[in-house]
Design an enzyme around this catalytic site. Sequence first.
Site, mmCIF file in Angstrom:
data_model
loop_
_atom_site.group_PDB
_atom_site.id
_atom_site.type_symbol
_atom_site.label_atom_id
_atom_site.label_comp_id
_atom_site.label_asym_id
_atom_site.label_seq_id
_atom_site.Cartn_x
_atom_site.Cartn_y
_atom_site.Cartn_z
ATOM 1 N N SER A 123 0.837 -1.200 0.000
ATOM 2 C CA SER A 123 0.000 0.000 0.000
ATOM 3 C C SER A 123 0.872 1.250 0.000
ATOM 4 O O SER A 123 1.988 1.248 0.533
ATOM 5 C CB SER A 123 -0.845 -0.035 1.272
ATOM 6 O OG SER A 123 -1.443 1.205 1.514
ATOM 7 N N TYR A 148 -2.507 -0.689 10.991
ATOM 8 C CA TYR A 148 -2.735 -1.367 9.698
ATOM 9 C C TYR A 148 -1.572 -1.084 8.754
ATOM 10 O O TYR A 148 -0.979 -1.993 8.167
ATOM 11 C CB TYR A 148 -4.059 -0.908 9.056
ATOM 12 C CG TYR A 148 -4.076 -1.197 7.565
ATOM 13 C CD1 TYR A 148 -4.224 -2.499 7.093
ATOM 14 C CD2 TYR A 148 -3.849 -0.174 6.622
ATOM 15 C CE1 TYR A 148 -4.169 -2.774 5.731
ATOM 16 C CE2 TYR A 148 -3.801 -0.448 5.270
ATOM 17 C CZ TYR A 148 -3.956 -1.758 4.831
ATOM 18 O OH TYR A 148 -3.894 -2.029 3.487
ATOM 19 N N LYS A 152 1.720 -3.471 6.865
ATOM 20 C CA LYS A 152 2.197 -3.542 5.468
ATOM 21 C C LYS A 152 3.712 -3.323 5.421
ATOM 22 O O LYS A 152 4.420 -3.982 4.670
ATOM 23 C CB LYS A 152 1.479 -2.481 4.611
ATOM 24 C CG LYS A 152 0.014 -2.771 4.396
ATOM 25 C CD LYS A 152 -0.186 -4.009 3.530
ATOM 26 C CE LYS A 152 -1.552 -4.600 3.660
ATOM 27 N NZ LYS A 152 -1.725 -5.920 3.060
#
Length: 333
Positions: A123, A148, A152
């Site tokens: 991302s 979150y 990644k």
Amino acid sequence: MILVTGGAGYIGSHTVVDLINNGYDVLVVDNFCNSTVSVIADMEKICGKTILFENINLIDKEAVLALAAKYKFTSVIHFAAYKAVKESSDNPMKYYENNIVGLMNVIQLMQKSGCKNLIFSSSCTVYGEVDKVPVKESSPIQQPLSPYGNTKKICEEIIRDMTSIGAIEAIALRYFNPIGAHTTYLLGDNPQNFDNIMPLIIKVAKGISSHLNVFGDDYNTVDGSCVRDYVHVMDIASAHVKAMERMRKGKMEKAFEAFNLGSEKGYSVFELIKTFEKVNNVKVNFKVVGRREGDVSNIYSDSTLAKEKLEWKINFSIEEMLSSAWKRSLKQT
Ligand code: NAD
Ligand code: WQD
């Protein structure tokens, strides 16, 4: 056979269809924690083929490793993860466990199966608050603004370490803001957590919510609202097919490669609302409220590398993103 984890999800389902339409054999592994089994039937309708799937939770190491005895994988595309930014701040451990343990089990399955090729859903969040736009892959990886986002970054680090010992080769695809739906309108985003702007705009346009809260109009941008790089989910899907071809043809230049996937255009929140209204001939009421904690003010991609190295092309405009998202939503109750 390609193992597609999270293949019943939003981006995974569009990719599975594209892979199958390009002649690949696919096994979907999903526990449907953020999707439904009906997505499998919808993918089958589009492809006209049966889709193999296993309902497995990727944090169940025994169940994951048992797949090695049943299937022969040549490559893995790992989509499965939790992705709700706000929920990750409220419950970081839920995110670290699912996203990191899930990846670790998938890599161990690859090792057990003698499968070396991994494509990973990353991302733009790994770039954190950027100093310069458009963002290139050479921009520094910074502390992401949510747990979150941190999963990644950590997953990319785990993958990089495994590539550096020659255990696997990997391509990390760093998506910007995927929106839109499949041209058949049979697939689309089915969120349970309403964080992202597109499902929220649709709720307002349908009259389910009274208005959209616009998070801030005092940023240093074209009209004061935040700027993002929206990209059609089918364009994101096609990049996975291109990345798969690159790996299989032995074209990778390094054991770990990362590519940005964005439309390279920045749209402000106000521009997005106005374009949605115009394209779909509906009203989207909004109210400006305070800034959302952790929001990056202005980010859009330089995706030159994906265009050059993956031979990736953007096929869909912002109008097509917004009209497909709306038409798909009208098919849903
Ligand atoms: P999604 O939630 O629609 O799809 C994820 C799928 O994985 C779901 O079907 C879910 O049921 C499954 N899953 C999750 N945890 C699992 C587990 N432990 N075991 C088995 N299945 C599990 O999400 P999406 O939008 O399709 O995102 C796919 C990937 O792309 C994710 O890794 C996400 O972080 C990443 N990503 C998404 C966006 C975005 O805006 N949608 C942007 C950048 C990166
Ligand atoms: C888009 C814009 C908001 C909701 C997230 C993740 C990122 C990546 C993409 C996965 C922003 C504004 C939103 C609302 C608003 N996902 N907005 N009112 O924040 O760019 O990125 O999804 O990796 O990691 O963080 O996406 O859709 O939440 O917001 O004004 O009610 O819409 O401020 O400018 P974001 P988003």
